[in-house]
Design an enzyme around this catalytic site. Structure first.
Site, mmCIF file in Angstrom:
data_model
loop_
_atom_site.group_PDB
_atom_site.id
_atom_site.type_symbol
_atom_site.label_atom_id
_atom_site.label_comp_id
_atom_site.label_asym_id
_atom_site.label_seq_id
_atom_site.Cartn_x
_atom_site.Cartn_y
_atom_site.Cartn_z
ATOM 1 N N ALA A 35 6.726 28.979 72.271
ATOM 2 C CA ALA A 35 8.144 29.114 71.919
ATOM 3 C C ALA A 35 8.465 30.557 71.540
ATOM 4 C CB ALA A 35 8.485 28.191 70.754
ATOM 5 N N ASP A 36 9.668 31.028 71.961
ATOM 6 C CA ASP A 36 10.135 32.317 71.436
ATOM 7 C C ASP A 36 11.154 32.024 70.333
ATOM 8 O OD1 ASP A 36 12.569 31.725 72.652
ATOM 9 O OD2 ASP A 36 12.304 33.143 74.293
ATOM 10 N N SER A 37 11.765 33.086 69.810
ATOM 11 C CA SER A 37 12.628 32.889 68.640
ATOM 12 C C SER A 37 13.809 31.963 68.965
ATOM 13 C CB SER A 37 13.137 34.238 68.143
ATOM 14 O OG SER A 37 13.820 34.914 69.190
ATOM 15 N N ASP A 39 13.839 29.541 71.264
ATOM 16 C CA ASP A 39 13.326 28.165 71.381
ATOM 17 C C ASP A 39 13.232 27.523 70.001
ATOM 18 O OD1 ASP A 39 12.763 28.000 74.219
ATOM 19 O OD2 ASP A 39 11.115 29.395 73.870
ATOM 20 N N THR A 40 12.783 28.312 69.029
ATOM 21 C CA THR A 40 12.599 27.768 67.687
ATOM 22 C C THR A 40 13.939 27.369 67.083
ATOM 23 O OG1 THR A 40 10.793 29.339 67.527
ATOM 24 C CG2 THR A 40 11.401 28.227 65.520
#
Lengths: 78, 417
Positions: A35-37, A39-40
């Site tokens: 996950a990237d920021s 996605d989070t």
């Protein structure tokens, strides 16, 4: 596994496009599940929607693993 | 400083009449219409219930689910066409210096599907803002050029041009200029559009710009026909790899054609209606011819803007006759929008590909759906009605004009070596 845990896992599999076997309690969204920021942020929003809760930003910062998400939601879900 | 020469070394297309550049060309030469009833949403209550959709489009055929989900459909279309052009040009295999490769894309509208979906979701809620974090990056028009560069690690100039239906001709001209000026060696250019949504169709219907020939969608886009009643909305993408001539030769690239000129102008007349005298269109073709350093008599084929609207088609033809004089009768003119529909911001890119293919095959794609001559148009002109025509095409011009009064014209020449 609780119903909440099942739902949390399903959301993570759907949003992050990962295999069920990877979604272990210790798995970190960013380090293990790709996950990237953004996605989070999306995951937290999906949890809010699914469980009808509002997760303040300072608490969302502490939800970094599958297990942390499940315990937070088991405690706060309505 | 002398300007560098620019050639085309890769092509890609995802269109309503074919989902690769070769399939697109085959569809054009066969005179195939891409129009059919709308499948993307229930258009039952709309004045226009048909469009030229990319047929049987499934993002899963091209992207893994996680990747596809983060891109609006217009960016997906763009990346698919760009990937085809990049592979065709062998940029990755030849290990081209990625710091010198740019991406300049065109889109008139951007991520309308994403914008519409998020606004609807908000309106259905209780006022709590639950906007998806991917909403803005999906919607903004430049997410197309951004995603293409990220996929291939191209670190050169990167942006999107927006000038409605002239957008991707402007992106081609921008790419041409940046390479001519030595600011990049290679630029992946083109355009993509995906506006067949409730808001897109409803909005264009409100402008009274679209055909409402619901009983015969395949015959609705009929540029230069007396009974034309508006454009047919299309969607899709096309891409061209533009490259500095010596750079292309040094790596042994396949060279399709040379881009020799680009012109731009504004009507400065009305936000949606064309100047009926075609003054801006005269100016843009003159500008392009001057930039190319050629005479009007050198042009063999004009792929016109020709959207099938009552006003626009006539104004462009008038302008062609003013610029080309007697040679207007020696030209082939055709509007491939009769088959593809109007791809808005992607129109310039798919029509540039059509011009290049016309030179490759010495064949002019037709203007289909001609039934009745329009007495307002000079019948001595060769509109390439209904069937493709074989002829030597050494120089081809592509015109595109956009709401706002933007006019662009680009000229390609055959490379014969």
């Amino acid at each position: 596994m609780s119903e909440i845990a099942e739902k949390v896992k399903a959301i993570i599999i759907d949003k992050l496009g990962v295999e069920a076997s990877e979604v272990t309690p210790e798995a970190s969204f960013t380090n293990d599940l790709g996950a990237d920021s953004l996605d989070t942020v999306e995951l937290i929003m999906e949890f809010e929607k699914e469980f009808n809760v509002s997760i303040p930003d300072d608490q969302a910062e502490n939800i970094g693993t599958v297990g942390q998400a499940i315990s937070y939601l088991e405690e706060h879900a309505k | 400083m002398s300007l560098r020469r620019v050639v085309v070394t890769g092509l890609g297309a995802l269109t309503p009449v074919g989902k690769t550049a070769p399939a697109y060309w085959e569809g054009l030469v066969a005179g195939r219409s891409g129009a059919a009833p709308i499948t993307r949403f229930d258009a039952g209550k709309f004045k226009t219930r048909f469009a030229c959709e990319v047929k049987d489009y499934n993002p899963d055929d091209y992207f893994d689910r996680k990747e596809g989900r983060k891109m609006d459909i217009f960016t997906q279309f763009g990346l698919i066409a760009a990937n085809e052009a990049i592979a065709d040009a062998r940029l990755i295999e030849d290990d081209v210096d990625k710091d010198r490769v740019g991406v300049i894309w065109g889109s008139g509208i951007g991520g309308l599907t994403s914008l519409q979906a998020e606004c609807i979701a908000f309106a259905h809620g209780d006022g709590t803002p639950r906007f998806n974090p991917f909403f803005i990056p999906k919607m903004i028009a430049d997410s197309s050029s951004g995603n293409i560069s990220i996929r291939h690690k191209f670190r050169g100039p990167n942006f999107v041009t927006t000038s409605a239906c002239a957008s991707s001709s402007d992106s081609i001209i921008s790419a041409f200029n940046y390479i001519r000026l030595n600011m990049a060696d290679v630029i992946v250019t083109g355009g993509s559009e995906a506006a067949i949504t409730e808001s897109g169709v409803g909005g264009f219907n409100a402008l009274k710009a679209m055909s409402e020939r619901n009983d015969a969608p395949e015959q609705a886009s009929r540029p230069y026909d007396k009974e034309r009643d508006g454009f047919v909305l299309g969607e899709g993408a096309a891409s061209l790899v533009l490259e500095e001539y010596e750079h292309a030769k040094a790596r042994g690239a396949k060279i399709y054609a040379e881009l020799i000129g680009g012109g731009m102008s504004a009507d400065a007349y009305h936000i949606t209606a064309p100047d009926p005298e075609g003054n801006g269109v005269v100016l843009v073709m003159q500008n392009a011819l001057r930039d190319a350093g050629i005479k009007p008599e050198d042009v063999d084929y004009i792929n016109t803007h020709g959207t099938s609207t009552p006003l626009g088609d006539g104004a462009e033809v008038k302008a062609i006759q003013k610029v080309f004089g007697e040679h207007a009768y020696g030209l082939n003119i055709s509007s491939t929008k009769s088959m593809t529909g109007h791809l808005l911001g992607a129109a310039g890119a798919i029509e540039a590909v059509a011009c290049i293919m016309a030179m490759q095959h010495d064949t002019v794609p037709p203007t289909i759906n001609h039934f009745t001559d329009d007495p307002e148009l000079d019948s001595r002109l060769n509109f390439t009605f209904n069937e493709a025509q074989k002829r030597e095409v050494n120089i081809a011009m592509s015109n595109t004009f956009g709401f706002g009064g933007h006019n662009t014209s680009v000229i390609f020449r055959k490379i014969s070596e």
